[in-house]
Design an enzyme around this catalytic site. Structure first.
Site, short mmCIF file in Angstrom:
data_model
loop_
_atom_site.label_atom_id
_atom_site.label_comp_id
_atom_site.label_asym_id
_atom_site.label_seq_id
_atom_site.Cartn_x
_atom_site.Cartn_y
_atom_site.Cartn_z
N GLU A 235 28.30 -29.78 -34.56
CA GLU A 235 28.47 -28.66 -33.64
C GLU A 235 29.44 -28.99 -32.50
O GLU A 235 30.23 -28.14 -32.08
CB GLU A 235 27.12 -28.21 -33.08
CG GLU A 235 26.11 -27.74 -34.12
CD GLU A 235 26.59 -26.58 -34.96
OE1 GLU A 235 27.57 -25.91 -34.58
OE2 GLU A 235 25.99 -26.34 -36.02
N HIS A 244 34.79 -25.50 -40.23
CA HIS A 244 34.12 -26.04 -41.41
C HIS A 244 35.17 -26.48 -42.41
O HIS A 244 36.22 -25.85 -42.55
CB HIS A 244 33.22 -24.98 -42.04
CG HIS A 244 31.97 -24.73 -41.27
ND1 HIS A 244 31.46 -23.45 -41.07
CD2 HIS A 244 31.11 -25.58 -40.63
CE1 HIS A 244 30.35 -23.54 -40.35
NE2 HIS A 244 30.12 -24.81 -40.07
N TRP A 246 35.51 -26.29 -45.53
CA TRP A 246 35.91 -25.36 -46.58
C TRP A 246 36.53 -24.08 -46.01
O TRP A 246 36.87 -23.16 -46.74
CB TRP A 246 34.72 -25.03 -47.49
CG TRP A 246 33.64 -24.22 -46.85
CD1 TRP A 246 33.45 -22.87 -46.95
CD2 TRP A 246 32.59 -24.68 -46.01
NE1 TRP A 246 32.36 -22.47 -46.22
CE2 TRP A 246 31.81 -23.58 -45.63
CE3 TRP A 246 32.22 -25.96 -45.51
CZ2 TRP A 246 30.70 -23.69 -44.79
CZ3 TRP A 246 31.11 -26.06 -44.69
CH2 TRP A 246 30.38 -24.94 -44.34
#
Length: 324
Positions: A235, A244, A246
């Site tokens: 975080e 992220h 992906w």
């Protein structure tokens, strides 16, 4: 590794249109109330903020353009330097209803210790990075110093992801000096969400990171398989402008050149090598902190991610106020 070319219009599209493909706002929990798989609500929170404030997309686009320009120019002017390292004061806001939720000072310190190890490549599992990624594994070089712990008793059983825990009018705690201190809220989020962060560019009134007490630090209420403090590492990565891995889309972009293209999030501890189904079928960097693996399955940042973090603290960067 993938090539990266981000134009202003593409960055705008990335920040205003990407959707989470594998995580929802709610994830099942087991009989002990522990999330059945990692779920970070940072992207969902961002999407809500973009709906409420359309001008945020433009601001984030400008931050992204600055980041890409800074990386291209190999800028290295960083934030508050102490003995050659970036040092970030941390305020921990504990919101508790039960004695268990009122986590100990030792548990809080254990999380600060993990952040210092993970962001300085001092984690014991850093040596497990596969040879394939050995040339891009990074020491981000950031030190975290516990500045203050603020505790507040509440009657809430869960806080959700609408930032209620950050608002005194809703029973929470407002951030302390959010332009010069990283605020962490430790509170029961609910819905199987482990944590969420605000990306650079959002309102200072809600800036910081929220972590559920069951996934904070390494002792006390920290619960397997999220008991190594890596939820906060993940975080805080978002808070420092990391996406992220992906890209929150099938074969999406995380805006980092040296991370392989992932077709989606990974869970548990994937067996290496784990191949992507995206173009070129690259070996995925499942051990990256910005994937969704269990705590014991994530243990590295890449040099490209370090460059993005450097940019956010540089003169003119979105978190340049931390230089003071």
């Amino acid at each position: 590794m993938k090539k990266l070319l981000v134009t202003a219009s593409l960055a705008m599209m990335l920040f205003s249109c990407q959707k989470e493909t594998d995580s929802n706002s709610s994830t099942p929990e087991n009989s002990n109330g522990v999330a059945s798989k990692r779920a970070c609500a940072s992207q969902d929170v961002l999407e809500e903020q973009l709906r409420e404030n359309p001008s945020l997309a433009l601001k984030m686009n400008q931050i992204e353009q600055f980041t890409q320009d800074h990386i291209a120019n190999r800028g290295s002017s960083l934030s508050r330097l102490v003995n050659g390292k970036i040092e970030i004061p941390v305020v921990v806001n504990v919101l508790y209803r039960t004695a268990a939720e009122n986590i100990s000072d030792a548990q809080i310190q254990s999380q600060i210790d993990v952040l210092n190890k993970d962001f300085n490549a001092l984690n014991s599992d850093f040596s497990q990075v596969p040879a394939l990624f050995s040339t891009v594994k990074a020491n981000v070089g950031i030190t975290f110093v516990l500045d203050q712990v603020i505790r507040k008793s509440t009657t809430k059983t869960s806080w959700g992801t609408k930032d209620a825990c950050k608002k005194t009018t809703q029973g929470g705690l407002a951030p302390t000096s959010p332009t010069t201190k990283l605020n962490l809220w430790v509170a029961t989020i609910g819905g199987g969400i482990l944590g969420y962060a605000q990306f650079p560019g959002g309102s200072s009134a809600t800036d910081g990171v929220v972590i559920d007490s069951k996934y904070f630090g390494t002792v006390g209420t920290a619960t397997y398989p999220y008991n190594l403090g890596r939820t906060a590492t993940h975080e805080v990565g978002h808070w420092m402008n990391l996406r992220h891995i992906w890209g929150d889309a099938t074969c999406g972009s995380d805006l980092v050149a040296d991370t392989p293209t992932h077709n989606t999030a990974n869970y548990g501890v994937p067996t290496y090598p784990h191949y992507s189904t995206c173009s070129g079928t690259p070996v995925e960097m499942t051990m990256n902190y910005m994937d969704y693996t269990d705590d014991r399955g994530m243990y590295m940042f890449s040099l490209g991610q370090k460059a993005r973090i450097d940019a956010v603290f540089a003169v003119g960067g979105a978190r340049a106020s931390f230089r003071n």
